[in-house]
Motif scaffolding. Structure first.
Motif, PDB file in Angstrom:
ATOM      1  N   THR A  48       0.865  -1.160  -0.008  1.00 16.21           N
ATOM      2  CA  THR A  48      -0.070   0.117  -0.038  1.00 16.21           C
ATOM      3  C   THR A  48       0.756   1.362  -0.167  1.00 16.21           C
ATOM      4  OG1 THR A  48      -1.671  -1.159   1.300  1.00 16.21           O
ATOM      5  CG2 THR A  48      -1.676   1.344   1.138  1.00 16.21           C
ATOM      6  N   GLU A  49       2.051   1.302   0.785  1.00 15.79           N
ATOM      7  CA  GLU A  49       2.933   2.429   0.880  1.00 15.79           C
ATOM      8  C   GLU A  49       3.664   2.610  -0.485  1.00 15.79           C
ATOM      9  OE1 GLU A  49       5.236   2.256   4.074  1.00 15.79           O
ATOM     10  OE2 GLU A  49       3.675   2.974   5.563  1.00 15.79           O
ATOM     11  N   GLN A  50       3.849   1.316  -1.099  1.00 13.13           N
ATOM     12  CA  GLN A  50       4.793   1.547  -2.196  1.00 13.13           C
ATOM     13  C   GLN A  50       3.668   2.098  -3.305  1.00 13.13           C
ATOM     14  OE1 GLN A  50       5.779  -2.689  -2.940  1.00 13.13           O
ATOM     15  NE2 GLN A  50       7.831  -2.130  -2.404  1.00 13.13           N
ATOM     16  N   VAL A  51       2.682   1.804  -3.413  1.00  8.82           N
ATOM     17  CA  VAL A  51       1.510   2.539  -4.342  1.00  8.82           C
ATOM     18  C   VAL A  51       1.556   4.074  -4.330  1.00  8.82           C
ATOM     19  CG1 VAL A  51      -0.876   2.545  -5.215  1.00  8.82           C
ATOM     20  CG2 VAL A  51       0.218   0.332  -4.908  1.00  8.82           C
ATOM     21  N   LYS A  52       1.553   4.315  -3.236  1.00  5.95           N
ATOM     22  CA  LYS A  52       1.264   5.798  -2.698  1.00  5.95           C
ATOM     23  C   LYS A  52       2.477   6.463  -3.004  1.00  5.95           C
ATOM     24  CE  LYS A  52      -1.752   5.107   1.537  1.00  5.95           C
ATOM     25  NZ  LYS A  52      -1.742   5.482   2.902  1.00  5.95           N
ATOM     26  N   LEU A  53       3.802   5.683  -2.863  1.00  2.32           N
ATOM     27  CA  LEU A  53       5.169   6.322  -3.271  1.00  2.32           C
ATOM     28  C   LEU A  53       5.108   6.545  -4.645  1.00  2.32           C
ATOM     29  CD1 LEU A  53       7.773   7.550  -2.176  1.00  2.32           C
ATOM     30  CD2 LEU A  53       8.700   5.054  -2.515  1.00  2.32           C
ATOM     31  N   ALA A  54       4.645   5.600  -5.484  1.00  2.00           N
ATOM     32  CA  ALA A  54       4.932   5.517  -6.723  1.00  2.00           C
ATOM     33  C   ALA A  54       3.942   6.802  -7.475  1.00  2.00           C
ATOM     34  CB  ALA A  54       4.145   4.356  -7.323  1.00  2.00           C
ATOM     35  N   LYS A  55       2.859   6.896  -6.726  1.00  2.00           N
ATOM     36  CA  LYS A  55       1.869   8.372  -7.276  1.00  2.00           C
ATOM     37  C   LYS A  55       2.827   9.486  -6.862  1.00  2.00           C
ATOM     38  CE  LYS A  55      -2.532   6.361  -6.337  1.00  2.00           C
ATOM     39  NZ  LYS A  55      -3.809   6.413  -5.548  1.00  2.00           N
TER      40      LYS A  55
END
Length: 238
Positions: free
Chosen positions: A92-99
């Protein structure tokens, strides 16, 4: 995740499982129908399959995310972790960081380290006391090899006094100079232009920002609140 959302989820958790169990056919439409029936006050923005886990990722307009089973019987409100190499990876944090990483650098106010070893992306408000504490340590962060990238998150909302000040910072010929003054409480000249402040605030809400500063490390971790430069460096493995 907003406090209201968390409280609401806790309050409805058990009866919602019973309600969702009536939807037994697999697929996105069944998941959508189940979620919208159980949580009609939240608008579903997107539903996508997470192939590795067999779950569906349900994203709301509010920026919150749920993970639902493919038959719509159960859901998880929280972060999704993957076990890898004997440890845990917060997807979940990885997806946020990608944004955040996809956001154009030219729309940020960036304090670059001369010899960059890592970077942090910070949602900031020029009138936030803890944001000012963090900003005072930007030179130390740069000396440690950490580049600081600012995104705007006026806490009082679009059109507020802080919002207008941040528009003036982003629209100036020297955003860093005006950022320094604004963070010191010094009056700055008014500037206007087509600017990304409202979009950055919306991005912050979408990735779970609820206060400032919120610090996203280049490692993928999220630090909600002020953290001294030395501790940030330690978190970054420097």
């Amino acid at each position: 995740m907003s406090v209201f959302f968390k409280v609401y989820i806790r309050a409805l958790c058990l009866p919602m499982i019973v309600l969702l169990s009536t939807f037994v056919q697999a697929g996105e439409s069944e998941v959508r129908e189940a979620i919208q029936t159980a949580l009609p006050q939240f608008n579903v923005a997107k539903i996508t399959p997470h192939e590795a886990s067999g779950l569906y990722v349900v994203e709301f307009d509010s920026g919150n995310t749920l993970y639902a089973t493919e038959n719509g019987n159960y859901f998880v409100a929280g972060d999704l972790y993957r076990m890898e190499g004997g440890g845990l990876v917060n997807e979940t944090e990885q997806v946020k960081l990608a944004k955040l990483e996809a956001w154009p650098a030219e729309d940020m106010v960036i304090y670059e380290a001369a010899e960059e070893k890592a970077h942090i992306t910070v949602f900031t408000d020029v009138d936030c006391g803890y944001c000012r504490m963090l900003h005072n340590e930007v030179p130390e962060l740069n000396d440690l090899g950490i580049t600081v990238r600012y995104l705007a998150f006026p806490r009082a909302g679009v059109g507020s006094h802080s919002y207008n000040k941040m528009v003036s910072v982003w629209c100036s010929d020297d955003p860093k100079a005006l950022m320094d003054k604004a963070k010191q409480g010094i009056g700055i000249p008014e500037n206007k232009c087509v600017n990304p402040i409202a979009q950055q605030r919306a991005l912050g809400e979408a990735v779970g920002v609820r206060g400032t500063p919120t610090i996203f490390l280049s490692t993928g971790s999220i630090m909600p609140g002020y953290m001294p430069a030395a501790e940030l460096a330690k978190e970054l493995g420097l």
